[in-house]
Write a protein that holds these residues in place. Structure first.
Motif, PDB file in Angstrom:
ATOM      1  N   ASN A  42      53.802  42.887  23.807  1.00 58.71           N
ATOM      2  CA  ASN A  42      54.359  44.145  23.299  1.00 58.71           C
ATOM      3  C   ASN A  42      53.783  45.368  24.001  1.00 58.71           C
ATOM      4  O   ASN A  42      54.056  46.494  23.597  1.00 58.71           O
ATOM      5  CB  ASN A  42      54.085  44.277  21.798  1.00 58.71           C
ATOM      6  CG  ASN A  42      54.899  43.280  21.003  1.00 58.71           C
ATOM      7  OD1 ASN A  42      56.010  42.932  21.399  1.00 58.71           O
ATOM      8  ND2 ASN A  42      54.349  42.806  19.902  1.00 58.71           N
ATOM      9  N   THR A  43      52.963  45.138  24.996  1.00 64.78           N
ATOM     10  CA  THR A  43      52.273  46.250  25.647  1.00 64.78           C
ATOM     11  C   THR A  43      52.900  46.569  26.997  1.00 64.78           C
ATOM     12  O   THR A  43      53.072  45.690  27.839  1.00 64.78           O
ATOM     13  CB  THR A  43      50.780  45.906  25.848  1.00 64.78           C
ATOM     14  OG1 THR A  43      50.212  45.582  24.576  1.00 64.78           O
ATOM     15  CG2 THR A  43      50.029  47.085  26.437  1.00 64.78           C
ATOM     16  N   LEU A  44      53.224  47.829  27.158  1.00 70.55           N
ATOM     17  CA  LEU A  44      53.734  48.332  28.439  1.00 70.55           C
ATOM     18  C   LEU A  44      52.660  49.254  29.013  1.00 70.55           C
ATOM     19  O   LEU A  44      52.268  50.236  28.382  1.00 70.55           O
ATOM     20  CB  LEU A  44      55.034  49.111  28.205  1.00 70.55           C
ATOM     21  CG  LEU A  44      55.537  49.986  29.364  1.00 70.55           C
ATOM     22  CD1 LEU A  44      55.935  49.126  30.557  1.00 70.55           C
ATOM     23  CD2 LEU A  44      56.725  50.838  28.905  1.00 70.55           C
ATOM     24  N   ALA A  91      63.857  49.252  22.784  1.00 71.77           N
ATOM     25  CA  ALA A  91      62.562  48.569  22.730  1.00 71.77           C
ATOM     26  C   ALA A  91      61.594  49.273  21.771  1.00 71.77           C
ATOM     27  O   ALA A  91      60.575  48.714  21.401  1.00 71.77           O
ATOM     28  CB  ALA A  91      61.949  48.486  24.122  1.00 71.77           C
ATOM     29  N   ARG A  92      61.931  50.492  21.372  1.00 69.64           N
ATOM     30  CA  ARG A  92      61.133  51.268  20.420  1.00 69.64           C
ATOM     31  C   ARG A  92      59.647  51.307  20.819  1.00 69.64           C
ATOM     32  O   ARG A  92      58.773  50.811  20.113  1.00 69.64           O
ATOM     33  CB  ARG A  92      61.308  50.715  19.003  1.00 69.64           C
ATOM     34  CG  ARG A  92      62.756  50.801  18.506  1.00 69.64           C
ATOM     35  CD  ARG A  92      62.866  50.652  16.990  1.00 69.64           C
ATOM     36  NE  ARG A  92      62.345  49.390  16.480  1.00 69.64           N
ATOM     37  CZ  ARG A  92      63.037  48.243  16.469  1.00 69.64           C
ATOM     38  NH1 ARG A  92      64.277  48.218  16.932  1.00 69.64           N
ATOM     39  NH2 ARG A  92      62.498  47.156  15.996  1.00 69.64           N
ATOM     40  N   CYS A 127      55.428  48.441  22.206  1.00 70.40           N
ATOM     41  CA  CYS A 127      56.872  48.342  21.978  1.00 70.40           C
ATOM     42  C   CYS A 127      57.156  47.378  20.829  1.00 70.40           C
ATOM     43  O   CYS A 127      56.744  46.216  20.871  1.00 70.40           O
ATOM     44  CB  CYS A 127      57.576  47.870  23.241  1.00 70.40           C
ATOM     45  SG  CYS A 127      57.229  48.922  24.679  1.00 70.40           S
ATOM     46  N   GLU A 128      57.847  47.882  19.797  1.00 77.90           N
ATOM     47  CA  GLU A 128      58.154  47.046  18.634  1.00 77.90           C
ATOM     48  C   GLU A 128      59.089  45.900  18.997  1.00 77.90           C
ATOM     49  O   GLU A 128      59.025  44.830  18.409  1.00 77.90           O
ATOM     50  CB  GLU A 128      58.823  47.896  17.544  1.00 77.90           C
ATOM     51  CG  GLU A 128      57.871  48.761  16.760  1.00 77.90           C
ATOM     52  CD  GLU A 128      58.622  49.525  15.678  1.00 77.90           C
ATOM     53  OE1 GLU A 128      59.406  48.906  14.951  1.00 77.90           O
ATOM     54  OE2 GLU A 128      58.434  50.749  15.610  1.00 77.90           O
ATOM     55  N   ALA A 155      55.257  44.167  37.166  1.00 79.41           N
ATOM     56  CA  ALA A 155      54.889  42.799  36.798  1.00 79.41           C
ATOM     57  C   ALA A 155      55.312  42.618  35.355  1.00 79.41           C
ATOM     58  O   ALA A 155      54.741  43.226  34.446  1.00 79.41           O
ATOM     59  CB  ALA A 155      53.385  42.582  36.955  1.00 79.41           C
ATOM     60  N   GLY A 156      56.349  41.832  35.156  1.00 79.76           N
ATOM     61  CA  GLY A 156      56.895  41.687  33.803  1.00 79.76           C
ATOM     62  C   GLY A 156      57.295  40.269  33.511  1.00 79.76           C
ATOM     63  O   GLY A 156      56.999  39.361  34.288  1.00 79.76           O
ATOM     64  N   PRO A 157      57.985  40.080  32.393  1.00 82.38           N
ATOM     65  CA  PRO A 157      58.370  38.726  31.977  1.00 82.38           C
ATOM     66  C   PRO A 157      59.270  38.031  32.991  1.00 82.38           C
ATOM     67  O   PRO A 157      59.332  36.814  33.029  1.00 82.38           O
ATOM     68  CB  PRO A 157      59.103  38.960  30.655  1.00 82.38           C
ATOM     69  CG  PRO A 157      59.365  40.421  30.563  1.00 82.38           C
ATOM     70  CD  PRO A 157      58.391  41.109  31.448  1.00 82.38           C
ATOM     71  N   ARG A 158      59.946  38.798  33.835  1.00 85.00           N
ATOM     72  CA  ARG A 158      60.824  38.183  34.839  1.00 85.00           C
ATOM     73  C   ARG A 158      60.163  38.122  36.204  1.00 85.00           C
ATOM     74  O   ARG A 158      60.844  38.002  37.226  1.00 85.00           O
ATOM     75  CB  ARG A 158      62.112  38.975  34.953  1.00 85.00           C
ATOM     76  CG  ARG A 158      62.904  38.989  33.658  1.00 85.00           C
ATOM     77  CD  ARG A 158      64.149  39.804  33.832  1.00 85.00           C
ATOM     78  NE  ARG A 158      64.944  39.789  32.623  1.00 85.00           N
ATOM     79  CZ  ARG A 158      66.185  40.245  32.564  1.00 85.00           C
ATOM     80  NH1 ARG A 158      66.750  40.752  33.640  1.00 85.00           N
ATOM     81  NH2 ARG A 158      66.851  40.217  31.429  1.00 85.00           N
TER      82      ARG A 158
END
Ligand SMILES: [Zn+2]
Length: 174
Positions: A42-44, A91-92, A127-128, A155-158
């Motif tokens: 949940n962290t950006l 993404a709130r 991000c909620e 660098a993300g989930p994809r």
């Protein structure tokens, strides 16, 4: 020889690793900045590195009240991270922390360095609904018009990707 120089060029372009497209990290080029984007659960997290010239137009210790004020105003703007960076609304995301580091933001900045100074900014959002996080609109160009280019690495989930932002291309998506 049945391979033309053009086919070699094409292959080399395809094999270029992602970091090469973004340029060497930490290079001090006026007009350019780098931004590392990391999505972890949940962290950006956003890490901005930029020459101070892009933000306030000078990089020496402030000499006048006007220059001191320019530094304060710049830091105040960046601390309003939610107005500078707009993650996918669904993404709130809300700002958790902002940390700014620069020799010129210290209580008594060094009078003379090598003539150049950077600012490093660390911006963390929670991000909620991180599953909906797909892009970020970057408002730095409007706030700091001396900035002309931002080399972004995500660098993300994809996985990892790279992008170059400009005043005409302000959105990072993945
Ligand atoms: Zn400089």
């Amino acid at each position: 020889m049945n391979t033309s120089p053009w086919s070699c060029l094409l292959v080399m372009a395809c094999l270029l690793p992602v970091p090469a497209l973004a340029g060497p990290p930490g290079a001090h080029v006026h007009g350019a900045a780098s931004l590392q984007v990391a999505v972890d659960g949940n962290t950006l997290s956003l890490q901005l590195e930029t020459p101070l010239a892009n933000l306030v137009g000078f990089e020496h210790a402030p000499r006048t009240a006007q220059q001191k004020q320019a530094l304060r105003a710049m830091a105040d703007r960046l601390r309003q991270a939610g107005e500078i960076f707009t993650p996918t609304p669904a993404a709130r995301c809300t700002t958790v922390s902002v940390e700014l580091e620069s020799p010129l933001l210290q209580p008594s900045p060094p009078a003379e360095g090598d003539g150049h100074a950077d600012l490093d900014g660390s911006f963390v959002f929670r991000c909620e609904n991180a599953a909906a996080l797909r892009d970020i609109e970057v408002g730095l160009f409007a706030t700091f018009p001396r900035l002309r280019r931002i080399d972004v690495q995500v660098a993300g989930p994809r996985g990892q990707s790279a992008a170059r932002l400009s005043p005409q291309q302000r959105r990072i998506s993945w």
